[in-house]
Design a protein around this motif. Structure first.
Motif, mmCIF file in Angstrom:
data_model
loop_
_atom_site.group_PDB
_atom_site.id
_atom_site.type_symbol
_atom_site.label_atom_id
_atom_site.label_comp_id
_atom_site.label_asym_id
_atom_site.label_seq_id
_atom_site.Cartn_x
_atom_site.Cartn_y
_atom_site.Cartn_z
ATOM 1 N N THR A 25 36.704 29.834 41.135
ATOM 2 C CA THR A 25 36.520 30.481 42.439
ATOM 3 C C THR A 25 37.770 31.242 42.880
ATOM 4 O O THR A 25 37.859 31.661 44.030
ATOM 5 C CB THR A 25 36.180 29.418 43.508
ATOM 6 N N TYR A 61 37.065 36.257 41.274
ATOM 7 C CA TYR A 61 35.857 35.467 41.542
ATOM 8 C C TYR A 61 35.779 34.998 42.986
ATOM 9 O O TYR A 61 34.748 34.492 43.411
ATOM 10 C CB TYR A 61 35.790 34.271 40.589
ATOM 11 N N GLY A 119 32.113 37.095 50.456
ATOM 12 C CA GLY A 119 32.400 37.941 49.302
ATOM 13 C C GLY A 119 32.667 39.382 49.689
ATOM 14 O O GLY A 119 32.582 39.769 50.865
ATOM 15 N N ILE A 127 30.164 33.190 48.572
ATOM 16 C CA ILE A 127 30.169 34.614 48.233
ATOM 17 C C ILE A 127 29.228 35.394 49.140
ATOM 18 O O ILE A 127 29.533 36.513 49.584
ATOM 19 C CB ILE A 127 29.793 34.820 46.747
ATOM 20 N N MET A 167 33.555 38.201 44.224
ATOM 21 C CA MET A 167 32.227 38.478 43.674
ATOM 22 C C MET A 167 31.945 37.526 42.524
ATOM 23 O O MET A 167 32.861 36.939 41.944
ATOM 24 C CB MET A 167 32.121 39.938 43.223
ATOM 25 N N LYS A 168 30.657 37.393 42.177
ATOM 26 C CA LYS A 168 30.245 36.395 41.202
ATOM 27 C C LYS A 168 30.509 36.792 39.748
ATOM 28 O O LYS A 168 30.744 35.932 38.917
ATOM 29 C CB LYS A 168 28.762 36.055 41.390
#
Length: 409
Positions: free
Chosen positions: A301, A305, A378, A374, A308-309
């Motif tokens: 994370t 990251y 995010g 996110i 965004m994923k």
């Protein structure tokens, strides 16, 4: 890492020594930092309890089953390497010596490592033990036994070409000196990219080499769906040669063949390529010792990251579109359309990889929490929030000095 790089250049060494230095030095440094400062070995997710070292029970038969499981899998992998022609380049030269150099201490130290970890485990009947039980025809958990087999297969698939590419990438990155590269922005871009790609291979190799409960980098699980394996496998040698190189979408155009490198547009284009490549390789480096495909080794994370994923997939594909410029009309508009469609197919594969990962991790509570974060915090959520604030009626009225009826009250 910088010290190993400097030593490799200063000392005229063999390809084997180059790989050993560039991988071994940062790997040892990361282990020391993770254990001495981060203290990853004390995390509950390791499944270890160090108070058991004195009071824990040792079962020689259980240890023997685990050692058998490791040896059997390694013997099977060695047989496949010998049988398949795709691994012929790794059966000779420095790669064979490197394999022997890794295998020898692994075989000798495995019984000791297994004995120590087994004594510390809160549940010593892990995936390795269940695979050993399966080999012996005894009662076992098939799901756990499969996890050990697939996790070992992952490392066997990726490590040869990763380790094999390091010496080649190092030589390519040292083809010109920094002083020579600095004479041209165009040269400097490729000098920088060569260093980035070498760094990526080094840290990816470290991630696959170090899978240990003592470092909290063990495999919690492996992806089960055949589709996940398929869309991932075709992105790597030898299969990507057929899928990507075979289509030839970049053979007729490259960005510096259609954009003047000494123009303002060329400078902007080079800057964009450097930035997106830095982000996607930085995303890979965020995994640290946990880097691996098709597996569950903890949710990352940090770094890109946190915004965004799938930053590695996204920016890697953006870099392709910037470098291969399939949309540039060289022969004809129809040829440009063909090139765009072919590259879009490659990008589509990475989209499918991202979707498969989300499906595989959907049941993980930590991943669910990460997805919720996110969605709220995010990059897209922040941009949407910023746009909402700047376009809201109240902000517009305040900016123009006009008060609404609500504000006057």
């Amino acid at each position: 890492m910088a010290w190993a790089w400097w030593l490799s250049g200063w000392w005229a060494i063999s390809p084997l020594q180059t790989v050993a230095l560039l991988v071994g030095v940062p790997m040892l440094a990361m282990i020391v930092v993770d254990i001495a400062f981060v203290r990853v070995h004390r995390r509950t997710t390791t499944g270890l309890d160090f108070s058991r070292f004195r009071r824990g029970e040792t079962s020689l038969s259980r240890i023997a089953v685990k050692v058998l499981a490791f040896y059997a899998v390694w013997a099977g992998i060695a047989l496949l390497y010998w049988l398949l022609k795709e691994y012929a380049p790794y059966r000779s030269g420095h790669m064979l010596r490197l394999a022997a150099g890794i295998a020898t201490p692994a075989v000798l130290l495995t019984p000791l490592y297994v004995a120590v970890v087994d004594r510390l485990q809160t549940d010593p009947h892990d995936e390795v033990w269940h695979f050993g039980q399966w080999l012996l025809g005894r009662p076992h958990d098939a799901d756990k036994a499969r996890t050990h087999l697939l996790a070992s297969g992952l490392r066997a698939f990726f490590l040869p070409f990763l380790l094999g590419s390091i010496s080649k990438l190092y030589l390519a990155s040292e083809a010109i000196s920094f002083s020579e590269a600095s004479q041209s922005t165009h040269r400097m871009l490729y000098y920088y990219l060569d260093k980035l790609w070498l760094l990526d291979s080094i840290f990816a190799s470290i991630g696959y080499l170090l899978a240990s409960r003592l470092l909290d980098t063990h495999y919690r699980g492996v992806y089960r769906r055949a589709g996940s394996w398929f869309v991932t496998g075709i992105c790597y040698p030898p299969y990507n040669t057929v899928f990507f190189t075979g289509t030839g979408f970049y053979q007729v155009r490259y960005w510096d063949s259609v954009i003047a490198v000494d123009s303002f547009v060329g400078l902007v284009w080079m800057a964009l390529i450097a930035v997106v490549c830095t982000i996607y390789i930085g995303a890979n480096l965020s995994f640290g010792l946990r880097f691996s495909n098709l597996s569950k080794r903890g949710i990352v994370t940090t770094g890109p990251y946190a915004l965004m994923k799938h930053p590695a997939y996204f920016f890697k594909n953006v870099s392709w579109w910037l470098m291969y410029v399939p949309f540039a009309v060289v022969g004809s508009p129809l040829e440009a359309l063909r090139a765009c469609l072919l590259l879009a197919m490659g990008s589509g594969i990475y989209y499918l990889r991202a979707r498969c990962e989300e499906i595989e991790l959907a049941d993980d509570p930590q991943y669910q929490a990460y997805c919720r974060y996110i969605e709220r915090h995010g990059l897209v959520a922040r941009l949407r929030s910023a746009m909402t604030i700047t376009t809201s009626p109240s902000s517009g009225n305040r900016a123009s000095g006009v008060q609404t009826e609500e504000e006057r009250r």
